[in-house]
Design an enzyme around this catalytic site. Structure first.
Site, PDB file in Angstrom:
ATOM      1  N   CYS A   1       0.693  -1.791   0.087  1.00 15.53           N
ATOM      2  CA  CYS A   1       0.722   0.392   0.145  1.00 15.53           C
ATOM      3  C   CYS A   1       0.852   1.416  -0.064  1.00 15.53           C
ATOM      4  O   CYS A   1       0.782   2.062  -1.294  1.00 15.53           O
ATOM      5  CB  CYS A   1      -1.160   0.046   0.892  1.00 15.53           C
ATOM      6  SG  CYS A   1      -0.340  -0.630   2.869  1.00 15.53           S
TER       7      CYS A   1
ATOM      8  N   HIS B   1      -0.072   5.893   2.902  1.00  8.40           N
ATOM      9  CA  HIS B   1      -0.372   5.162   4.568  1.00  8.40           C
ATOM     10  C   HIS B   1      -0.008   5.816   5.335  1.00  8.40           C
ATOM     11  O   HIS B   1      -0.592   5.211   6.560  1.00  8.40           O
ATOM     12  CB  HIS B   1       1.444   3.791   4.403  1.00  8.40           C
ATOM     13  CG  HIS B   1       0.671   3.225   4.795  1.00  8.40           C
ATOM     14  ND1 HIS B   1      -0.402   1.667   5.025  1.00  8.40           N
ATOM     15  CD2 HIS B   1       2.010   2.511   5.887  1.00  8.40           C
ATOM     16  CE1 HIS B   1       0.533   0.905   6.092  1.00  8.40           C
ATOM     17  NE2 HIS B   1       1.843   1.513   6.681  1.00  8.40           N
TER      18      HIS B   1
END
Length: 494
Positions: free
Chosen positions: A80, A134
């Site tokens: 991610c 993130h």
């Protein structure tokens, strides 16, 4: 920073020249156009609009009917943090310097041009709700609104109490930071009765809706990030009730013959949750339960997309707003006997992507090979701007005008493993992967998978003499596509 300008073939460069003459969909009328981007975590391109009828995703299906759905979109890395940073910078991980989970972009490069920074400079109201980066601190100074929405993953009071007890006990026992973090893990699934706002994604949708109401008179660049269907597979019971356990199947658990060991993982992300064995395969029963939970989480995220889109319509903003929905990477649900992401396999790197532009094509599908780095120049061009220098992506505007148009000769992606970087390319038929040592640049493993008939090929053909010429050609293309900074020969950013 070393950049290999041979990334694109002569064909690609010719295409770029053609693209520059293509009319932009949103730049034809006066006034600034809004941008709304949905970030969906761990979402496979298995939705109703992608031909998977068993998954109930009416809101995303509706969005697809209002735009162009990309059948062959690929992220730059199946993790991610680097995937999202690649999207926000329009640069490959080797270009922006982020290929790991724990390094925020601004800690590495304080001057990087990103989408929120660009739109802030254009006078837009810039907003981030939920899981966009993130690391929420990234681009903090470039967001007009960045609320700290609860990141709690569970809603059951008993679950929360048990987790709190374990954490306190671990701290009292002098456990390490990692051991305390492990103690804070809960179960891999949760089913609760109650409203969507019990969970973070429900709160995120509510915050985005309130912001649309408050800032409807301003041009906005809004990113809305939903954490589901990321683990834990936790959602209100009504989303679980959309499915019957019997709908799901246990997938084939055999790795492709000859697959390099560097190309697979031990899926420790899932193993860290309570109730998951520390080693070995999952039982059929647990596999089906997790697949059920993933589907329920997808439908939960879909419902949140629907709420935000409904408010956009209610406020009369739909015809002034470019809407994009994408998944940050794919996800394994037991295929090959593996779970989660973290590889260069097709299932980990192919992602859903829908672009809906006012006045643009509706209900169309594109089979063009595209990359997520292409979103940066797409959004900038389609809002009438000039794409900043140094982007690796190409605007998708020509494909949005003609969805049958070809785009890239191949998609390019990568994943680090210890002292090696795995680079992969995906063309119309083949997926080719090389694992290259950072220090010597030696190729230590190769893989060639034939995707003509399946997403899950059962053999690595790289060592087969029948394919030696193909491997040599693909290796040349992959070498040309790599953008390796000299400083990354001994990477510290892991």
């Amino acid at each position: 920073m070393k950049q290999n300008l041979s990334l694109f073939s002569s064909v690609s460069r010719a295409l770029i020249a053609t693209f520059l003459c293509c009319p932009l969909l949103l730049a034809e009328s006066d006034g600034k156009k809004n941008v709304l981007i949905f970030f969906i975590d761990d979402l496979r391109p298995e939705l109703g609009c992608y031909g998977v009828d068993k998954i109930q995703s009416p809101a995303i299906d509706a969005l697809a009917s209002e735009g162009v759905l990309f059948e062959r979109a690929y992220c730059q890395q199946a993790l991610c943090a680097p995937s999202r940073i690649s999207m926000m910078t329009g640069q490959y991980p080797d270009h922006n310097g982020i290929d790991g989970l724990f390094t925020p972009l601004r800690r590495h490069d304080k001057e990087a041009m990103t989408l929120p920074r660009y739109f802030q400079k254009q006078g837009y109201f810039t907003a981030s709700y939920g899981k966009v980066y993130h690391h929420q601190i990234d681009d903090k100074e470039h967001w007009s609104d960045l609320p700290d929405i609860s990141r709690e993953k569970f809603a059951n009071p008993e679950t929360l109490a048990r987790i709190a007890e374990r954490v306190v006990e671990a701290k009292k026992s002098g456990k390490t930071v990692d051991e305390v973090r492990a103690a804070g893990k809960g179960p891999a699934i949760e089913v609760v009765e109650g409203p969507d706002e019990l969970y973070r994604d429900g709160k995120v949708a509510k915050a985005a809706i309130e912001s649309l109401r408050k800032n409807k008179e301003k041009p906005f660049f809004m990113c809305v990030g939903f954490a589901k269907p990321h683990l834990p597979f936790a959602a209100p019971k009504r989303y679980w009730d959309l499915y019957e356990r019997e709908q799901f199947m246990v997938p084939e658990r055999i790795l492709p013959e000859g697959a390099p060991s560097l190309g697979v993982t031990k899926w420790n992300e899932l193993r860290g949750y309570r109730g998951i064995p520390a080693e070995g395969p999952l039982s059929d029963e647990l596999t089906l339960e997790l697949r059920h939970g993933y589907a329920a989480s997808v439908s939960f995220a879909d419902a949140q997309v629907g709420k935000v889109m409904a408010e956009l319509d209610r406020l009369g903003l739909r015809e002034e707003t470019l809407v994009i929905l994408w998944g940050d990477h794919g996800y394994k649900l037991g295929e090959y006997g593996l779970w989660c992401k973290h590889t260069n396999f097709e299932v980990d790197t192919r992602v859903p992507l829908i672009v809906s532009a006012p006045g643009g094509k509706q209900g169309k599908r594109s089979h063009a090979l595209v990359e997520i780095v292409d979103l940066f120049p797409t959004v900038v061009e389609m809002t009438g701007g000039t794409v900043p220098a140094g982007r690796d992506g190409m605007s998708l505007a020509p494909v949005l005008e003609d969805p049958k148009r070809k785009f890239r000769p191949f998609a390019f992606m990568q994943y680090p493993r210890g002292s090696q970087m795995g680079y992969a390319l995906r063309n119309e038929r083949w997926r080719y992967i090389e694992w290259i040592k950072f220090d010597t640049q030696e190729v230590v493993a190769r893989a060639l998978y034939d995707h003509q008939e399946t997403q899950f090929p059962d053999k690595n053909l790289a060592a087969d003499s029948e394919y030696s010429e193909l491997v040599a050609e693909l290796s040349k293309q992959l070498d040309a596509a790599r953008r390796v900074k000299e400083s990354r020969l001994n990477p510290a950013n892991k």
